[in-house]
Design an enzyme around this catalytic site. Structure first.
Site, short mmCIF file in Angstrom:
data_model
loop_
_atom_site.label_atom_id
_atom_site.label_comp_id
_atom_site.label_asym_id
_atom_site.label_seq_id
_atom_site.Cartn_x
_atom_site.Cartn_y
_atom_site.Cartn_z
N ASP A 76 0.84 -1.20 0.00
CA ASP A 76 0.00 0.00 0.00
C ASP A 76 0.87 1.25 0.00
O ASP A 76 2.11 1.17 0.04
CB ASP A 76 -1.00 -0.02 1.16
CG ASP A 76 -0.31 -0.09 2.52
OD1 ASP A 76 0.86 0.33 2.62
OD2 ASP A 76 -0.94 -0.56 3.49
N ALA A 77 0.22 2.39 -0.05
CA ALA A 77 0.96 3.64 -0.24
C ALA A 77 1.91 3.94 0.92
O ALA A 77 3.02 4.46 0.70
CB ALA A 77 -0.03 4.80 -0.42
#
Length: 347
Positions: free
Chosen positions: A98-99
């Site tokens: 994820d980011a």
């Protein structure tokens, strides 16, 4: 992929994803750099064709016009006419990040996209370093989330933390055997255990195969986690659960993947090396190891002892976060059970 510049771009390689970037942005950036490298090559000489051109003949004032055979270049394949030779690449992404997370991100190009499927079916473990902060809780288990609680942590010691981590590892190792559906009385199961190949061959909650604290300086602590079938959100929730078991609260400040299957940080290309030559070299260097590891994990005989396990559905209870939590299929969340469940299953 008929271009000569793409002939060696078939396989798997790893890049380092920095925090704050989405995996799609990393993939698109790598694709753009590869396209630049492929199209930067010297274009082949244009083909020649014969044309009859009209021109004057003679030395006097009155010149006759005649057709003369002349060889001229064909412009139909010229880059200024037809554009770049390669305009798109199909790049697959392995286990995503994820980011907020960083670390090893495996990509596959060309025929390597098929190897990504084999890598997924092998159910290989991954290593993470997870950094936690004691004394506060947020709504999303991250230190940048909305603060919902503060608490003291003076009573937390390294020994208490190690004891909680040992309970987590023991609980998840029992669940690993359960989800593998192996007949432990067979020689094949023993051989797989010796080679470290016992793993669930189907869908399961997050399973922690090893966990230890590698740095403890309150309020900060750093743990190393080896797991499979995880998400980064579940790892952040793991820190939250550890804080609750320590009679305090904790949030996660960093999730960093240091190994994905047979790719480590040493194999991950930094942003400055996302170019055609570096990626080609990385693919060629990793190809023998990828083939050997996939054959070891998915070779003949592997999984032949996987029993059907009647009466044990894959959505049954199992540890999906810190301390043997009940999985919520389809929601990605794992509500915490009472401490008695942990004492019963971890003793």
């Amino acid at each position: 992929m008929g271009s000569r510049g793409l002939a060696r771009l078939h396989g798997l390689f790893a890049v380092y994803k920095p925090p704050g970037l989405k995996w799609k942005h990393v993939r698109d950036t790598v694709e753009l750099q590869l396209l630049k490298g492929v199209n930067a090559g010297k274009a082949p000489a244009p083909e020649q064709r014969v044309r009859f051109l009209l021109g004057p003949v003679g030395d006097g004032e009155e010149k006759a016009l005649t057709l003369t055979a002349t060889s001229v270049p064909t412009l139909t394949n010229h880059p200024l006419v037809c554009g770049p030779a390669c305009t798109s690449l199909k790049i697959g992404v392995g286990h995503r990040l994820d980011a907020q997370a960083s670390g090893v991100l495996v990509l596959g190009v060309g025929h390597g996209r098929r190897l990504l499927t084999s890598m997924y079916n092998a159910h290989l473990t991954k290593d993470y370093t997870v950094r936690g902060l004691l004394g506060k809780a947020t709504d999303d288990f991250c230190d940048e989330g909305r603060l919902v609680e503060k608490s003291t942590y003076d009573h937390v010691t390294r020994e208490k933390l190690d004891r909680i981590l040992a309970l987590i590892q023991g609980s998840h190792q029992k669940a690993l055997v359960m989800y593998s559906n192996l007949d432990l009385q067979t020689q094949e199961a023993y051989d797989m255990a010796v080679r470290g190949l016992i793993r669930p061959m189907n869908k399961s909650p997050m399973l922690v195969t090893a966990i230890q604290c590698i740095h403890f300086a309150p309020p900060e602590f750093l743990i190393q986690v080896q797991c499979m079938h995880e998400t980064q959100k579940q790892l952040r929730r793991l820190v939250h659960e550890i804080g609750l078991e320590l009679k305090t609260t904790a949030v996660c400040s960093q999730v960093r993947r240091t190994r994905d299957g047979f790719f480590t940080l040493d194999d991950a290309l930094l942003r400055t090396h996302w170019d055609l030559q570096s990626i080609e070299d990385a693919i060629q260097a990793a190809a023998p190891r990828v083939a050997a590891e996939l054959e070891r994990s998915l070779g003949p005989g592997l999984g032949t002892q996987q029993l059907q396990g009647p009466g044990r559905p894959w959505d049954s209870r199992g540890p999906s976060s810190a301390l043997g939590l009940e999985s919520c299929a389809g929601h990605g969340q794992t509500p915490r059970l009472a401490g008695q469940w942990m004492d019963k299953n971890c003793s």
